[in-house]
Design a protein around this motif. Structure first.
Motif, PDB file in Angstrom:
ATOM      1  N   ASP A 162     -35.350   2.987   5.420  1.00 29.60           N
ATOM      2  CA  ASP A 162     -35.109   4.416   5.193  1.00 29.60           C
ATOM      3  C   ASP A 162     -34.218   4.640   3.976  1.00 29.60           C
ATOM      4  O   ASP A 162     -34.438   5.574   3.186  1.00 29.60           O
ATOM      5  CB  ASP A 162     -34.465   5.049   6.436  1.00 29.60           C
ATOM      6  N   ARG A 163     -33.230   3.777   3.816  1.00 24.87           N
ATOM      7  CA  ARG A 163     -32.325   3.912   2.676  1.00 24.87           C
ATOM      8  C   ARG A 163     -33.058   3.654   1.360  1.00 24.87           C
ATOM      9  O   ARG A 163     -32.899   4.386   0.376  1.00 24.87           O
ATOM     10  CB  ARG A 163     -31.162   2.928   2.843  1.00 24.87           C
ATOM     11  N   LEU A 164     -33.904   2.616   1.353  1.00 26.55           N
ATOM     12  CA  LEU A 164     -34.677   2.318   0.151  1.00 26.55           C
ATOM     13  C   LEU A 164     -35.692   3.423  -0.149  1.00 26.55           C
ATOM     14  O   LEU A 164     -35.934   3.760  -1.313  1.00 26.55           O
ATOM     15  CB  LEU A 164     -35.404   0.979   0.311  1.00 26.55           C
ATOM     16  N   ALA A 165     -36.273   3.976   0.908  1.00 30.44           N
ATOM     17  CA  ALA A 165     -37.251   5.056   0.718  1.00 30.44           C
ATOM     18  C   ALA A 165     -36.613   6.258   0.036  1.00 30.44           C
ATOM     19  O   ALA A 165     -37.232   6.904  -0.817  1.00 30.44           O
ATOM     20  CB  ALA A 165     -37.858   5.454   2.063  1.00 30.44           C
ATOM     21  N   GLU A 166     -35.385   6.548   0.390  1.00 32.61           N
ATOM     22  CA  GLU A 166     -34.691   7.669  -0.256  1.00 32.61           C
ATOM     23  C   GLU A 166     -34.445   7.405  -1.727  1.00 32.61           C
ATOM     24  O   GLU A 166     -34.546   8.301  -2.571  1.00 32.61           O
ATOM     25  CB  GLU A 166     -33.352   7.916   0.474  1.00 32.61           C
ATOM     26  N   VAL A 167     -34.109   6.147  -2.051  1.00 30.69           N
ATOM     27  CA  VAL A 167     -33.906   5.805  -3.462  1.00 30.69           C
ATOM     28  C   VAL A 167     -35.214   5.935  -4.226  1.00 30.69           C
ATOM     29  O   VAL A 167     -35.245   6.488  -5.343  1.00 30.69           O
ATOM     30  CB  VAL A 167     -33.364   4.358  -3.580  1.00 30.69           C
TER      31      VAL A 167
END
Length: 447
Positions: A436-441
């Motif tokens: 989820d964190r990478l998807a936001e980036v």
């Protein structure tokens, strides 16, 4: 017009994207290109044509047959049978071309056309490009005795069944198996093969009506198979997709066995039999880290390719490897088949159970599957996924956080404005948090 051929033939919504005129034109173009390449030199050309049971396959088959015959190719209609059966019979019947009408695991309204060369391999990209370049172009059709003749060869499937049975010397006697045929092309063949191999077979998803293929059943919907395995007290369950080039499995307790686990089991079987070339398995970048760890611990090498059984096969042929596949259940056993074959895979998986005397759930423990989370980030510029410094920095931080216990893969879609973010970690919660964190980036940097 965009490119017609994808990674697995021409596919789309039948009668909208894939029409009868297009199917006819593609068949004519294939015959013309193969003739120009010298594939028919010195003899009258022959093609075999098979299909899965989709309703649209009926009119598309007629169009393909008409196109080939109008181009001077004799046609053998094989009827409804798996894609790997068409690949096998193209070579076994000494045909110059094989054609399969199927959209694999896609829903019933879709359909597709794929071509095989005389050896049973999917046509090379270069040949597909040449076919596409002449689709609908002017040509001089033959007349009189030059036109192709058409006849039915529905009984040829017996040669495929006999071939599958010849690959395994171990009887399945004593095993009760549920096979889910996805209301697809394997509805007759898969149960027949398993019964003749000695298994007590319970069949589900074996009543195709042209519209129910892959509908709530088969390798993309395992709930029905899990329930049936428990209900019938079976030792295992086997699930195919609509054209039976995939195989997934279910243990007696209802646990899923995916393509990675099947490959791990069969790789060890092949190595024990001295038939695993270079002690190497070919897999895609999407294979679970647990699979790679298991192969490493067993002393086997894993060669990675891009996603798609086409790329797995290319690597196998180029380097002389005999075994590879995908997490989705496409497993290629090059000693016995030229493409992924779900019926062959299921037969060999069950043979491993019979030979070892160990239940499938025990064999599947050869690898520990790490939790894997996949997030699709849509409506972003996928072309910058591999060059964005923000994305690269975020991936590096995530990899440092996971260490040897996990993995990150950022993969741009080949067909949509979308980037796929895949994370594996020791726990699902950890994998989801990182994904989820990478998807936001990705969304922020590429949106």
């Amino acid at each position: 017009m965009g490119r017609l051929f994808g990674t697995d033939g021409v596919r789309g919504l039948a009668n909208r994207d894939l029409t009868a005129p297009l199917a006819l034109d593609l068949s004519v173009a294939a015959a013309r290109v193969l003739a120009e390449a010298g594939a028919f030199e010195g003899h009258r050309p022959t093609a075999v044509v098979g299909r899965d049971p989709r309703a649209s396959g009926e009119f598309l088959e007629a169009a393909v047959v008409a196109g080939l015959a109008s181009a001077g190719v004799d046609v053998l209609r094989l009827g409804v049978l798996p894609t790997p059966a068409v690949a096998h019979l193209t070579s076994a019947l000494d045909a110059d071309l094989g054609v399969m009408l199927s959209a694999s695991h896609n829903p019933a309204p879709d359909n597709g056309i794929k071509f095989f060369d005389r050896s049973g391999y999917k046509l090379a990209d270069e040949m597909e490009d040449r076919i596409e370049a002449v689709v609908g172009g002017a040509w001089e059709p033959p007349t009189g005795a030059g036109v192709g003749r058409v006849r039915d060869a529905y009984g040829a499937v017996e040669q495929y069944v006999a071939h599958l049975l010849s690959t395994v010397p171990v009887s399945l006697d004593g095993l009760r198996v549920v096979v889910d045929c996805a209301h697809g092309a394997a509805a007759t063949v898969a149960p027949e093969v398993l019964r003749r191999a000695g298994a007590d077979v319970v069949t589900i998803g074996a009543a195709p009506d042209g519209l129910n293929i892959n509908e709530g059943c088969g390798s993309t919907h395992l709930d029905a198979l899990r329930a049936a395995v428990r209900e019938h007290g079976a030792d295992a369950g086997i699930a195919h997709d609509g054209d039976a080039d995939r195989c997934l499995a279910v243990t007696a307790s209802g646990e899923d066995v995916d393509g990675d686990q099947i490959m791990a089991i069969l790789a060890l079987e092949l190595r024990a039999a001295g038939r695993l070339a270079a002690d190497t398995v070919v897999a895609t970048v999407m294979s679970n880290l647990g699979f790679k760890n298991a192969m490493r611990d067993a002393g086997l090498k894993v060669v990675e390719t891009a996603v798609g059984d086409r790329y797995v096969l290319e690597a196998m042929k180029e380097h002389g490897y005999v075994f590879g596949g995908e997490q989705s259940g496409h497993v290629i056993m090059l000693d016995h088949a030229t493409t992924g074959d779900g019926v062959l895979t299921g037969l060999h998986l069950l043979s491993a159970v019979a030979r070892s005397g160990r239940p499938l759930d025990e064999l599947a423990k050869v690898m520990t599957r790490l939790p894997q989370v996949l997030v699709n980030v849509r409506d972003v510029d996928r072309t910058r996924a591999k060059t964005s410094p923000e994305v690269a920095a975020a991936v590096a931080a995530a990899e440092a956080e996971l260490g040897d216990g996990g993995r990150v893969l950022i993969r741009p879609s080949g067909t949509e404005p979308m980037v796929r973010v895949m994370v594996e970690a020791p726990t699902h919660d950890e994998a989801k948090a990182v994904a989820d964190r990478l998807a936001e980036v990705v969304r922020s940097a590429l949106g």
